[in-house]
Design a protein around this motif. Structure first.
Motif, PDB file in Angstrom:
ATOM      1  N   ARG A 107      -4.811  -4.693 -18.941  1.00  0.00           N
ATOM      2  CA  ARG A 107      -5.293  -4.630 -20.339  1.00  0.00           C
ATOM      3  C   ARG A 107      -6.116  -5.752 -20.499  1.00  0.00           C
ATOM      4  N   TYR A 108      -6.587  -6.841 -19.500  1.00  0.00           N
ATOM      5  CA  TYR A 108      -7.106  -8.100 -19.749  1.00  0.00           C
ATOM      6  C   TYR A 108      -8.299  -8.041 -18.653  1.00  0.00           C
ATOM      7  N   ASP A 109      -9.322  -8.546 -19.320  1.00  0.00           N
ATOM      8  CA  ASP A 109     -10.660  -9.047 -18.357  1.00  0.00           C
ATOM      9  C   ASP A 109     -10.373 -10.454 -17.798  1.00  0.00           C
ATOM     10  N   ILE A 110      -9.649 -10.534 -16.599  1.00  0.00           N
ATOM     11  CA  ILE A 110      -9.488 -11.845 -16.177  1.00  0.00           C
ATOM     12  C   ILE A 110     -10.366 -12.479 -15.377  1.00  0.00           C
ATOM     13  N   LYS A 111     -10.940 -13.495 -15.982  1.00  0.00           N
ATOM     14  CA  LYS A 111     -12.035 -14.432 -15.189  1.00  0.00           C
ATOM     15  C   LYS A 111     -11.585 -15.435 -14.080  1.00  0.00           C
ATOM     16  N   ALA A 112     -10.521 -15.805 -14.233  1.00  0.00           N
ATOM     17  CA  ALA A 112     -10.006 -16.801 -13.243  1.00  0.00           C
ATOM     18  C   ALA A 112      -9.634 -16.147 -12.036  1.00  0.00           C
ATOM     19  N   VAL A 113      -9.346 -16.996 -10.928  1.00  0.00           N
ATOM     20  CA  VAL A 113      -9.159 -16.529  -9.641  1.00  0.00           C
ATOM     21  C   VAL A 113      -7.596 -16.199  -9.704  1.00  0.00           C
ATOM     22  N   LYS A 114      -7.338 -14.975  -9.241  1.00  0.00           N
ATOM     23  CA  LYS A 114      -5.587 -14.444  -9.416  1.00  0.00           C
ATOM     24  C   LYS A 114      -5.126 -15.028  -7.994  1.00  0.00           C
ATOM     25  N   CYS A 115      -3.944 -15.490  -8.468  1.00  0.00           N
ATOM     26  CA  CYS A 115      -3.107 -16.016  -7.453  1.00  0.00           C
ATOM     27  C   CYS A 115      -1.768 -15.623  -7.426  1.00  0.00           C
ATOM     28  N   PRO A 116      -1.411 -14.438  -6.961  1.00  0.00           N
ATOM     29  CA  PRO A 116      -0.011 -13.858  -7.112  1.00  0.00           C
ATOM     30  C   PRO A 116       0.966 -14.421  -6.162  1.00  0.00           C
ATOM     31  N   PHE A 117       2.085 -14.353  -6.562  1.00  0.00           N
ATOM     32  CA  PHE A 117       3.261 -14.737  -5.548  1.00  0.00           C
ATOM     33  C   PHE A 117       4.508 -13.684  -5.787  1.00  0.00           C
ATOM     34  N   ALA A 118       5.288 -13.593  -4.723  1.00  0.00           N
ATOM     35  CA  ALA A 118       6.292 -12.315  -4.581  1.00  0.00           C
ATOM     36  C   ALA A 118       7.325 -13.138  -3.623  1.00  0.00           C
ATOM     37  N   GLU A 119       8.508 -12.455  -3.831  1.00  0.00           N
ATOM     38  CA  GLU A 119       9.636 -12.843  -3.147  1.00  0.00           C
ATOM     39  C   GLU A 119       9.176 -12.301  -1.370  1.00  0.00           C
TER      40      GLU A 119
END
Length: 443
Positions: A225-237
């Motif tokens: 739903r968002y126009d994310i401009k920042a660099v995405k840095c996802p984490f997961a187990e």
């Protein structure tokens, strides 16, 4: 001269008052409760006008802008009058952000905020960075900006603080998770609460970073739903497509911006929830250019956070753990999930619209006793009594600890992880935890 009125004279309100005065604004502070001597002195030392135990309507409604304490609900009568008059309401963090160009590392989430914030601060301090700790923890951001400015700030943000933030920008935004909490403050509407949490990414640019838990179902849904401009840095187990931080074959790994790894067993924080907290902290530190050996050492020697899975002592072979910060159901779930021995679980307090189904199976699996601690334990009785686990009903910490002492056997763990706010019987969650620790140590 612009007039700033501050409602609430706790840490954030008093700090905002000092900054406003320093910036040459006309300042007035009003609190419906009694103001602590510490904050009275702070305001008196800066020649700031204040009042306590009442609101003077005429002195408040002539404000150009209101800074509201995060603890004051929008339903409060004076806030309703302010809204009716159309006076702009902001948070202390929003206000402080106007007067600093420092780098902001901001952390929110329903659970794990304080641990992650404290861990990042620990890493930055160990690296020799000029850093301040603010938000829901430490000295108010406004007071630091006014009197002891830093190059970096590590800021824990609650949904209440995010509600009244508009132009503030997080250079690194961390969203740990979103689960039901504080719904009583959001008209029992989960989406209202979610919207508040998502405000942490507003105003971010392509020069900023957004760190988030890739497996959280609500975050996944909201990202579209968002126009994310920042660099995405996802984490997961576990390693999966897109995650830059994860656990693989017993190793803690971060891929970007520079590769980093260490043995999972070297992490000072244990439990699945703390894997996520440690990954978020490691990624933020890596992005900020902290050397790998500093990150590795800091992740290994971090002492933990008071009132969060804090081991108090052992009595007659029973381990007592203070998790008073577990003020919602999911925080209790994480605590129970990490337990390796039979548990006497202390539950209760001011209910925030809790759904206890989330911990039902873990309670069945792990708990050999339940001790209710609250002014009114009716809801707990209705949900848990049918599970045929031994139960004690208490209305003071003294009676609660006595009940636990009588129920627990050698090899058990007594876990204070209440799922609820503390304000029915205690001043705050710290008071609840301190009373627990004092009484346990006196057994």
């Amino acid at each position: 001269m612009k007039r700033i009125v501050i409602l609430g004279a706790g840490e954030s309100g008093a700090g905002a008052a000092v900054l406003a005065k320093k910036e040459g604004l006309d300042v007035f502070v009003s609190d419906m409760s009694k103001i602590s001597d510490k904050y009275k002195k702070l305001m008196n030392d800066h020649d700031i006008e204040w009042e306590e135990e009442h609101h003077t309507k005429d002195k408040i409604l002539n404000a150009d802008e209101i800074i509201k304490s995060p603890g004051i609900p929008f339903s409060a009568p004076m806030i309703q009058k302010v809204i009716e008059k159309g006076i702009h309401i902001i948070s202390e963090i929003e206000f402080a952000g106007r007067y600093t160009d420092s780098k902001m590392i901001c952390i929110t989430g329903s659970n794990g905020k304080t641990t992650t914030t404290s861990l990042i601060y620990h890493i930055f301090k160990s690296a020799g960075y000029d850093v301040g700790l603010a938000g829901n923890i430490g000295i108010s951001l406004a007071l630091q900006v006014a009197e002891s400015p830093h190059k970096y700030y590590i800021i824990e943000l609650s949904s209440f603080q995010l509600d009244n933030m508009y132009n503030f920008r997080a250079n690194i935004a961390i969203l740990l998770n979103i689960t039901p909490d504080h719904l009583d403050r959001y008209n029992n509407c989960m989406q209202n609460y979610v919207d508040a949490k998502m405000k942490i990414i507003q105003n971010q640019t392509e020069d900023d970073s957004f760190i988030y838990w890739n497996d959280d179902p609500i975050i996944k849904k909201e990202l579209s739903r968002y126009d994310i401009k920042a660099v995405k840095c996802p984490f997961a187990e576990l390693k999966e497509k897109g995650a830059i931080g994860y656990i693989e074959e017993g190793k803690y790994k971060i891929e970007k911006p520079t590769p980093f790894n260490m043995e999972q067993e070297e992490l000072s924080l244990t439990g699945k929830h703390n894997i996520y907290n440690s990954l978020a902290a490691g990624i933020a530190s890596n992005i900020s250019g902290i050397k790998k050996d500093i990150i590795r050492k800091s992740l290994s020697d971090f002492p933990g956070v008071e009132h969060r899975l804090e081991k108090v002592t052992k009595v007659r072979g029973v381990q007592y753990i203070n998790d008073s910060k577990a003020t919602n159901v999911d925080a209790c779930w994480y605590a129970l999930e990490s337990m390796k021995t039979p548990v006497i679980l202390i539950l209760g307090g001011k209910d925030k619209g809790n759904d206890y189904n989330a911990i039902k199976e873990l309670v069945k699996e792990k708990c050999v006793g339940l001790v209710y601690l609250g002014a009114d334990n009716t809801k707990l009785h209705k949900f848990f009594d049918q599970m045929e686990i031994p139960i004690k009903d208490t209305h003071s910490m003294k009676d609660c600890v006595t009940a636990c002492y009588e129920m627990a056997k050698s090899g058990d763990t007594v876990l204070l992880s209440p799922c609820c706010a503390s304000f029915d019987l205690f001043h705050n969650m710290e008071d609840r935890g301190e009373q627990f620790k004092t009484l346990v140590k006196n057994l």
